[in-house]
Enzyme design. Structure first.
Site, PDB file in Angstrom:
ATOM      1  N   LYS A 161       0.845  -1.201   0.000  1.00 43.42           N
ATOM      2  CA  LYS A 161       0.000   0.000   0.000  1.00 43.42           C
ATOM      3  C   LYS A 161       0.885   1.256   0.000  1.00 43.42           C
ATOM      4  O   LYS A 161       2.100   1.168   0.070  1.00 43.42           O
ATOM      5  CB  LYS A 161      -0.941  -0.016   1.199  1.00 43.42           C
ATOM      6  CG  LYS A 161      -1.708  -1.324   1.361  1.00 43.42           C
ATOM      7  CD  LYS A 161      -2.730  -1.622   0.265  1.00 43.42           C
ATOM      8  CE  LYS A 161      -3.384  -2.956   0.567  1.00 43.42           C
ATOM      9  NZ  LYS A 161      -4.432  -3.459  -0.183  1.00 43.42           N
TER      10      LYS A 161
HETATM   11  C1  LIG Z   1      -5.325  -4.611   0.704  1.00 49.03           C
HETATM   12  C2  LIG Z   1      -6.785  -4.449   0.731  1.00 49.03           C
HETATM   13  C3  LIG Z   1      -7.540  -4.815   1.862  1.00 49.03           C
HETATM   14  C4  LIG Z   1      -6.971  -5.620   2.990  1.00 49.03           C
HETATM   15  O1  LIG Z   1      -5.983  -4.990   3.688  1.00 49.03           O
HETATM   16  P1  LIG Z   1      -5.240  -5.826   4.848  1.00 49.03           P
HETATM   17  O2  LIG Z   1      -4.534  -4.760   5.619  1.00 49.03           O
HETATM   18  O3  LIG Z   1      -4.308  -6.749   4.145  1.00 49.03           O
HETATM   19  O4  LIG Z   1      -6.278  -6.506   5.632  1.00 49.03           O
HETATM   20  C5  LIG Z   1      -8.890  -4.526   1.882  1.00 49.03           C
HETATM   21  N1  LIG Z   1      -9.487  -3.914   0.847  1.00 49.03           N
HETATM   22  C6  LIG Z   1      -8.812  -3.577  -0.272  1.00 49.03           C
HETATM   23  C7  LIG Z   1      -9.555  -2.885  -1.374  1.00 49.03           C
HETATM   24  C8  LIG Z   1      -7.448  -3.859  -0.374  1.00 49.03           C
HETATM   25  O5  LIG Z   1      -6.790  -3.586  -1.492  1.00 49.03           O
END
Ligand SMILES: *Cc1c(COP(=O)(O)O)cnc(C)c1O
Length: 381
Positions: free
Chosen positions: A187
């Site tokens: 992210k």
């Molecule tokens: C990465 C992601 C998540 C999950 O995030 P985590 O921190 O890995 O639980 C949820 N929604 C979207 C749209 C994502 O891209």
């Protein structure tokens, strides 16, 4: 930053960690306090300030933050929760894990929840609506708020892609009653694993916080020296560790620089990928500022290679790509569980077959982007 070398792996998403951040993590490791404590509280406050939300709770992931929010809002067995069919499975899994049923609603041509379709899908058992700011592009929060208010729905936003996204000068995390963020390594900023729940209602955060720490009446760092607590529920363990928060504070302090770097990569792709059989990301509506999270192209039918063939050809050159996302209505678990399938969300399904995310990361250089552009032009031109 390193120059692009042909053949060197170019991951589609890779984090950058500075020496200062490594030193901050090492300092925590030497401090003797590794679990959630003052750094976690400082990170919650700084993050809430950044997104413009009054309250925040640091969690182990975005998925955990969404689950905690829904549970704290009283959503559970027998309830229905509306969410877009074009999202990561975690959005639906959070709903599933509180015992509620995900209702997958189609998206518009922009890939974002079609609020009119959401309104049509609302039934007496519908209790919540989860918006997804997909690819970093702000969903229609104003209309979603009106729908949520009229239908008495809890409104939660999955902001995993949208930490820096803004509408009308306000970050999207400050626009919904509750918002969940991810600090997974791909992210825009990372704590390794980690997430954040922000909310307008301090009561929601207090309930989620209690749930998050075994359901005990007082968290560990407030108990130090005094062993007394009461078990007030069978809670879960979904908090953030002090080392993660130390990294998160460093990443957050340079989030605008990260954003500028990723935006430069987006602009390079915009320039370099013109006049190919691809739809490039369109402009976002006036007054909105997307987060430069995923650079998503859509393959046109006349392209020499299909989406999967292009991804495979790029992978053969060491260039990583991603598919964000195949519609959930086509995924085996949700098909079986929810009785959905091809045709349940036609626009989401069509978009999901054509999208490809090109490498955008904090660790890559503009030379890396040029290498990806050259490869895509050669393969499709
Ligand atoms: C990465 C992601 C998540 C999950 O995030 P985590 O921190 O890995 O639980 C949820 N929604 C979207 C749209 C994502 O891209």
């Amino acid at each position: 930053m390193t120059a692009a070398e042909p053949g060197r792996p170019l991951p589609f998403g890779a984090p950058s960690v500075t020496e200062e951040e490594i030193a901050a993590v090492a300092e925590v490791l030497r401090s003797g306090w590794l679990t959630g404590g003052p750094k976690v509280r400082a990170f919650e406050e700084a993050f809430a300030r950044y997104v413009g939300a009054p309250h925040a709770l640091a969690t182990s992931s975005c998925t955990a933050a969404m689950e905690l929010a829904l549970r704290a809002a009283g959503i559970g067995d027998g309830d229905e929760v509306i969410l877009p069919a074009l999202t990561f499975s975690a959005t639906a899994a959070a709903v599933h894990h509180v015992g509620a049923t995900p209702v997958l609603v189609d998206v518009g041509d922009d890939g974002l929840l079609d609020v009119s379709a959401a309104s049509a899908a609302a039934r007496p058992r519908t209790r919540a609506l989860v918006l997804v700011h997909l690819w970093g592009r702000p969903a229609d929060v104003d209309r979603a708020r009106v729908l949520a208010d009229c239908a008495g729905l809890f409104l939660l936003a999955d902001c995993a892609h949208a930490i820096e996204a803004e509408v009308g000068g306000t970050r999207v995390g400050g626009l919904t009653p509750a918002s969940a963020f991810s600090f997974y390594a791909t992210k825009d900023m990372t704590t390794g694993e980690g997430g954040m729940l922000t909310a307008e209602d301090p009561g929601l955060i207090a309930r989620a916080r209690a749930e998050c720490a075994h359901g005990l009446s007082r968290p560990a760092h407030e108990r130090a020296g005094a062993a007394r607590y009461e078990v007030v529920r069978a809670g879960r363990k979904r908090g953030m560790a002090e080392v993660e928060a130390a990294l998160g504070l460093g990443q957050l302090a340079r989030i605008e620089a990260i954003r500028a770097h990723r935006e430069a990569i987006f602009r390079a792709y915009d320039e370099g990928l013109r006049s190919l059989p691809l739809d490039l990301p369109p402009e976002t509506p006036p007054g909105t500022r997307p987060a430069p999270h995923l650079y998503v192209v859509r393959l046109l039918p006349e392209a020499r290679l299909g989406r999967d063939a292009l991804a495979a050809a790029l992978a053969a050159e060491g260039i990583g790509t991603g598919v964000h996302f195949r519609a959930l209505t086509l995924e085996p678990f949700w098909r079986e569980r929810l009785g959905v399938g091809p045709g349940s969300a036609p626009r989401a399904e069509a978009i999901g077959e054509r999208v490809l995310s090109l490498p955008v990361s904090n660790a890559m250089s503009l030379a890396d982007a040029a290498r990806a552009i050259e490869a895509v032009r050669r393969l499709l031109g």
